[in-house]
Design an enzyme around this catalytic site. Structure first.
Site, mmCIF file in Angstrom:
data_model
loop_
_atom_site.group_PDB
_atom_site.id
_atom_site.type_symbol
_atom_site.label_atom_id
_atom_site.label_comp_id
_atom_site.label_asym_id
_atom_site.label_seq_id
_atom_site.Cartn_x
_atom_site.Cartn_y
_atom_site.Cartn_z
ATOM 1 C CG HIS A 16 1.529 -13.551 111.002
ATOM 2 N ND1 HIS A 16 0.238 -13.076 111.370
ATOM 3 C CD2 HIS A 16 1.825 -14.151 109.697
ATOM 4 C CE1 HIS A 16 -0.305 -12.710 109.800
ATOM 5 N NE2 HIS A 16 0.497 -13.401 108.876
HETATM 6 C C1 LIG Z 1 0.377 -17.979 103.400
HETATM 7 C C2 LIG Z 1 1.554 -16.653 104.028
HETATM 8 C C3 LIG Z 1 0.735 -15.763 104.203
HETATM 9 C C4 LIG Z 1 1.590 -14.699 104.610
HETATM 10 N N1 LIG Z 1 0.889 -13.488 104.333
HETATM 11 C C5 LIG Z 1 1.665 -12.164 105.070
HETATM 12 C C6 LIG Z 1 0.492 -10.648 105.710
HETATM 13 O O1 LIG Z 1 -0.894 -11.043 104.776
HETATM 14 N N2 LIG Z 1 1.088 -9.801 106.114
HETATM 15 C C7 LIG Z 1 2.921 -9.899 106.798
HETATM 16 O O2 LIG Z 1 2.675 -9.161 106.585
HETATM 17 N N3 LIG Z 1 2.395 -10.717 106.413
HETATM 18 C C8 LIG Z 1 2.294 -12.342 105.676
HETATM 19 N N4 LIG Z 1 3.340 -13.236 105.981
HETATM 20 C C9 LIG Z 1 4.531 -13.964 106.457
HETATM 21 C C10 LIG Z 1 5.551 -12.910 105.487
HETATM 22 O O3 LIG Z 1 5.478 -14.136 104.112
HETATM 23 C C11 LIG Z 1 7.235 -13.234 105.660
HETATM 24 O O4 LIG Z 1 7.036 -12.237 107.318
HETATM 25 C C12 LIG Z 1 8.313 -12.308 104.578
HETATM 26 O O5 LIG Z 1 8.888 -13.255 103.709
HETATM 27 C C13 LIG Z 1 9.372 -13.055 106.275
HETATM 28 O O6 LIG Z 1 10.851 -12.320 105.068
HETATM 29 P P1 LIG Z 1 12.382 -13.675 105.491
HETATM 30 O O7 LIG Z 1 12.886 -12.358 104.613
HETATM 31 O O8 LIG Z 1 12.458 -12.693 107.257
HETATM 32 O O9 LIG Z 1 11.375 -14.529 105.066
HETATM 33 P P2 LIG Z 1 11.354 -14.901 103.449
HETATM 34 O O10 LIG Z 1 10.983 -14.218 102.316
HETATM 35 O O11 LIG Z 1 10.648 -16.333 103.700
HETATM 36 O O12 LIG Z 1 12.741 -15.161 102.782
HETATM 37 C C14 LIG Z 1 13.628 -15.706 103.751
HETATM 38 C C15 LIG Z 1 14.619 -17.209 101.886
HETATM 39 O O13 LIG Z 1 15.234 -17.716 103.209
HETATM 40 C C16 LIG Z 1 15.670 -19.280 102.272
HETATM 41 N N5 LIG Z 1 16.359 -20.273 103.130
HETATM 42 C C17 LIG Z 1 16.297 -20.409 104.558
HETATM 43 N N6 LIG Z 1 16.709 -21.206 105.052
HETATM 44 C C18 LIG Z 1 18.270 -21.369 103.934
HETATM 45 C C19 LIG Z 1 19.487 -21.571 104.823
HETATM 46 N N7 LIG Z 1 19.663 -22.458 105.087
HETATM 47 N N8 LIG Z 1 20.420 -21.614 103.277
HETATM 48 C C20 LIG Z 1 19.844 -20.870 102.045
HETATM 49 N N9 LIG Z 1 18.934 -19.941 101.988
HETATM 50 C C21 LIG Z 1 17.562 -20.605 102.857
HETATM 51 C C22 LIG Z 1 14.411 -19.507 101.785
HETATM 52 O O14 LIG Z 1 14.152 -20.311 100.743
HETATM 53 C C23 LIG Z 1 13.654 -18.062 101.337
HETATM 54 O O15 LIG Z 1 13.727 -17.991 100.093
HETATM 55 C C24 LIG Z 1 2.988 -14.274 105.237
HETATM 56 C C25 LIG Z 1 3.490 -15.694 104.675
HETATM 57 C C26 LIG Z 1 2.089 -16.699 104.401
HETATM 58 C C27 LIG Z 1 3.442 -18.283 104.064
#
Ligand SMILES: Cc1cc2nc3c(=O)[nH]c(=O)nc-3n(C[C@H](O)[C@H](O)[C@H](O)COP(=O)(O)OP(=O)(O)OC[C@H]3O[C@@H](n4cnc5c(N)ncnc54)[C@H](O)[C@@H]3O)c2cc1C
Ligand code: SF4
Lengths: 588, 263
Positions: free
Chosen positions: A515
């Site tokens: 987080h």
């Molecule tokens: C173990 C774990 C438990 C969690 N539990 C919770 C929970 O219970 N409740 C909650 O609210 N949140 C939880 N989270 C957090 C939640 O997973 C994230 O808040 C959410 O996935 C964020 O979405 P996002 O789209 O910002 O990032 P992500 O879903 O991580 O997606 C980002 C993507 O961008 C890609 N990327 C990164 N850099 C580059 C680049 N330079 N070029 C191309 N691609 C790139 C990555 O590979 C990834 O696929 C948890 C996270 C983890 C790891």
């Protein structure tokens, strides 16, 4: 030299939660969309196969599907007088990699922030006076209200099929739900999960103390569900291989279960996987993004021109891409000026362990979001006047798993090995539970992100440097919460309890939470925010930034419910305002 | 696995000189480069459009460990590791210990894989000699190096301090006292941190005793039976429906369990 590809309407960096939602909606709006994702494609049937998925060593311990630090990591230190060193192995947080991002291996606890959380500075100042705010804080109001976000929280929850019980329907408090929550326009899409024996004890004890427990809102679905995109999900089986794992049952809401099956059918959409975006290229005056550069799996460099660039790479990596691309003024700790990297925040964890006798809690019958929670001590739901701190925590009794490499609790003072240890491990496994407090972290001048002067990634680009520590306000808050947790644990009938104070200074080794918030915060003033209220860069109008990096500070909840709501909120502005008249949506 | 395969494996875990062009990608992605599509404009990427790329078992299945012999350890090293893990989790009236559960085989095989070389970790220098306690892993030594150098240092320490005897020759009391000293870092080995060796063996012992038996440890699911972990059944709705009842079914691993017949 990068070779130039034909132009697209939209280039999306990262195909996790935020990227997949943006891609689907914008492709459906008729735009040519390309998503560029640095990890591999991942599907349920192939990658979260039941024959390989429940493997604690591989996924939870060795981090098979997470981002590998060899590819990208950060450096860290607790304060700016120290030398930062690279996080060589993930610990405190676990960034995702590959299609689905962290959304494929998250727990699924899906919260809304409270109305007060979004106007926190004004609220606290009105109630307690400006002098009550902690020293060195940079607490800011969000530039949008809960009421404005409500329809988008609702939309995200219905796409995910969240299982829960409403506590406030159109202003009417509902029995069994969270009475402190903001007004909801309708009930959760699916009923709450079943709870285990220990949650039964928690709910009874907390109610007896005059507190208000309710089942935690969960992306591990209680029943079968088909979402508005036509994607179908099956009921959760409480398998206990949830967080850190993909779900084999199509029961955990993730980009794989909720968005991608619809997205890949869109003719205007294309995903390029195993391609890492290294930079957003700007026009000569720095006011427009022209293209993104990426490196494919063969090490070849490509330039993808696009009219609109959406940073969806996870909060931390969005901030690094902004710093590397010159989008927005970098935050300078010594002067306090600049915005990119400013207001990095995190989450506190504290609580109490409760040891019982003659019970079978069966901790392995668990799910990432299973649990009962209460919000009586969250946000400003109680009078902070006597306590001398701001912020709060959601308090939960839960089992997310009983996987034995990492979950083998023993009472403090037990030997760490030998026959006495063996006996204690055996005797404790079934009879211990935990009451935990997940708390807010305010933003401070001293906690920030910038580029590291020493360490580089494998492409020779500087790693991002995280300077962070828990400040006295958070330590006080979290330790006060631990005592509340212990009271509840005792009321549950625990034979003995153990207080778990916040571990300080912040340590990168034990897992705490993924987080990570702030670094490109949303705000009304371009001097103290990197993006405007529509998550549009103040400086580069055709770049929008998604994710928890836009939070001005963190609340006492997991972030993704709010990340999802903000994504739909920004999408609405892109569709209904930006596409009609491209340019800055808020005048400076 | 045949003996000649083993010598192949032995050669394999020597650090590879061949670097993928864009390292950090998974093993799978390297294999997959063969199947890359060429877009109209010539860009090489895995392109996904219009139809799900169903490719069964893209996620590589685990190769089950076949016990017998050592791929990384020398026989002497293996005997010492066996003796250490036997003290960390001893066989007693509660059931088998780490040695009986195959933990040394588990560690041996883990050391030949990506874990043994810290292949997935950030291993670029400079390496700090005085990191903060909050900064975690900062050593340039891979697990393979930690075991090789650490076990040699332990052996030299024993020879010098126990009248020429090796670790395996010590009685249980001597072994346990020495291990406690290593755990606290009180025991000083020549040229190697005794605590680093202890921490490596300790972490790997717990992993091996409680990981799926497919990796060579936790034989007969001894670790799972000790605490009552049912393994990979993947459906506990019946447990949730029957709160506070003892769980009585035997555990199941990724390869099933003995009662399901020989494999
Ligand atoms: C173990 C774990 C438990 C969690 N539990 C919770 C929970 O219970 N409740 C909650 O609210 N949140 C939880 N989270 C957090 C939640 O997973 C994230 O808040 C959410 O996935 C964020 O979405 P996002 O789209 O910002 O990032 P992500 O879903 O991580 O997606 C980002 C993507 O961008 C890609 N990327 C990164 N850099 C580059 C680049 N330079 N070029 C191309 N691609 C790139 C990555 O590979 C990834 O696929 C948890 C996270 C983890 C790891
Ligand atoms: S606990 Fe439920 S949602 Fe989580 S992985 Fe198991 S079946 Fe899926």
């Amino acid at each position: 030299m990068a070779r130039r590809l034909p132009r697209k309407d939209v280039a999306i960096v990262g195909l996790g939660w935020t990227g997949s939602i943006m891609a689907l909606e914008l492709a459906r709006a008729g735009l040519e969309v390309v998503a560029i994702e640095r990890g591999p494609w991942r599907d349920t049937a192939t990658d979260f196969n039941i024959g390989t998925a429940p493997d604690e060593l591989r996924y939870a311990v060795r981090h098979d599907i997470f981002l590998r630090p060899r590819q990208e990591t950060l450096t860290m230190r607790n304060n700016s007088s120290q030398a930062a060193l690279p996080i060589r192995r993930w610990g405190s947080f676990l960034p995702g990699n590959g299609v689905g991002g962290a959304g494929s291996h998250w727990n699924g606890q899906t919260w809304r922030f409270l109305p007060d959380d979004l106007r926190i500075r004004s609220h606290l100042t009105e109630r307690y006076g400006a002098g009550f705010l902690p020293e060195g804080n940079q607490i800011q109001d969000w530039p949008m209200s809960y009421d404005e976000l409500e329809p988008f929280y609702d939309k995200f929850e219905y796409v995910l099929g969240i299982s829960g019980k409403a506590g406030n329907l159109k202003g009417e408090v509902q029995p069994g739900g969270n009475p402190f929550e903001g007004v909801r326009s309708r009930e959760y899409p699916t009923p709450p999960m079943k709870q285990g024996y220990s949650q039964e004890l928690f709910t009874k004890a907390a109610s007896g103390m005059g507190l208000h427990p309710f089942p935690r809102p969960s992306a591990n679905l209680s029943t079968a569900y088909t979402n508005p995109y036509g994607c179908s999900m099956a009921p959760c089986t409480y398998c206990g291989f949830c967080e850190r794992f993909g779900c084999s049952n199509y029961s955990k809401s993730s980009p794989q279960t909720c968005v991608l099956p619809a997205l890949v059918r869109e003719p205007n959409f294309e995903a390029r996987t195993e391609c890492e975006v290294t930079k957003v290229n700007l026009s000569g005056d720095g006011k427009m993004a022209k293209s993104v550069t990426y490196i494919d799996a063969n090490g070849e460099e490509w330039e993808q021109p696009a009219d609109l660039v959406l940073l969806c790479a996870y909060g931390l990596f969005n901030v690094r891409l902004m710093l590397l691309s010159g989008i927005g003024k970098p935050y300078d700790f010594s002067s306090g000026e600049g915005v990119v990297g400013r207001n990095y925040a995190y989450q506190t964890g504290s609580g109490a362990t409760a040891f019982f006798e003659n019970v079978n809690f069966n901790p392995f019958a668990a799910a990432g979001s299973l649990g009962a929670a209460l919000d009586d001590y969250n946000s400003d739901n109680f009078d902070h006047g006597p306590h001398g701190f701001v912020g709060g925590a959601s308090i939960t009794n839960a089992y997310t798993n009983g996987r034995p490499i990492m979950y083998r609790p023993t009472p403090r003072g037990t030997p760490t090995w030998g026959s006495a240890w063996k006996k204690a491990v055996r005797d404790t496994y079934q009879r211990v539970t935990n009451v935990g407090a997940q708390g807010s972290v305010m933003s401070y001048r001293a906690n920030y992100l910038d580029l590291d002067p020493t360490y580089k990634d494998q492409l020779g680009r500087p790693l991002m440097r995280m300077t962070f520590d828990f400040q006295p306000n958070e330590i006080k808050m979290a330790n006060w919460m631990a005592e509340r947790c212990e009271e509840i644990a005792k009321a549950m009938g625990a034979k003995t309890t153990q207080l778990n104070r916040l571990t300080t200074p912040w340590n990168v080794v034990p897992y705490q939470s993924t987080h990570n918030t702030g670094g490109a915060v949303t705000g009304a003033d371009p001097k103290t925010s990197a993006v405007n209220r529509y998550l549009q860069s103040w400086d580069v109008a055709n770049v929008f930034v998604m994710g928890a990096c836009t939070f001005p500070q963190n609340a006492g909840y997991n972030p993704t419910g709010t990340v999802g709501a903000l994504t739909y909120w920004a999408l609405d502005a892109i569709q209904n305002k930006y596409l009609k008249s491209p340019g800055a949506l808020v005048q400076q | 696995m045949q003996t000649d395969d083993r010598s192949l494996m032995r050669a394999k875990f020597a650090p590879s000189t061949e670097k993928p062009k864009h390292a950090g990608m998974s093993r799978r992605s390297l294999l997959a480069t063969a199947a890359l599509l060429i877009t109209t404009s010539g860009a090489t990427a895995k392109v996904v459009t219009k139809v799900l790329p169903w490719r069964p078992n893209e996620v590589y299945p685990v190769t089950p460990v076949v016990p017998g012999g050592w791929l990384f350890f020398t026989a002497d090293e293996a005997a010492v590791v066996d003796a250490i893990v036997d003290r960390l989790i001893p066989a007693d009236e509660l059931g088998p210990g780490a040695k009986e559960a195959g933990v040394t085989t588990f560690i041996d095989r883990q050391l030949t894989g990506p874990y043994g070389g810290h292949d997935w970790l950030y291993m670029q220098g400079p390496f700090s000699s005085n990191p903060l306690p909050t900064q975690g892993l900062q050593s340039p030594l891979t697990p393979r190096q930690q075991y090789r150098q650490g076990l040699a240092a332990l052996s030299a320490y024993c020879k010098a301090n126990f009248g020429g005897r090796g670790f395996t020759d010590l009685n249980n009391e001597e072994k346990e006292k020495l291990l406690s000293g290593m755990e606290k870092g009180d025991v000083k080995f020549e040229g190697f941190s005794s605590r680093m060796l202890f921490n490596a063996v300790y972490a790997n012992t717990m992993e091996g005793f409680f990981a799926d038996p497919i990796y060579g440890g936790n034989k007969d699911m001894a670790g799972w039976k000790l605490i009552g972990f049912p393994g990979v059944r993947y459906d506990f709705r019946d447990v949730i429906d029957n709160p506070n009842k003892p769980y009585t079914l035997p555990p199941v691993s990724m390869q099933g369990r003995q009662a399901w017949g020989e494999r």
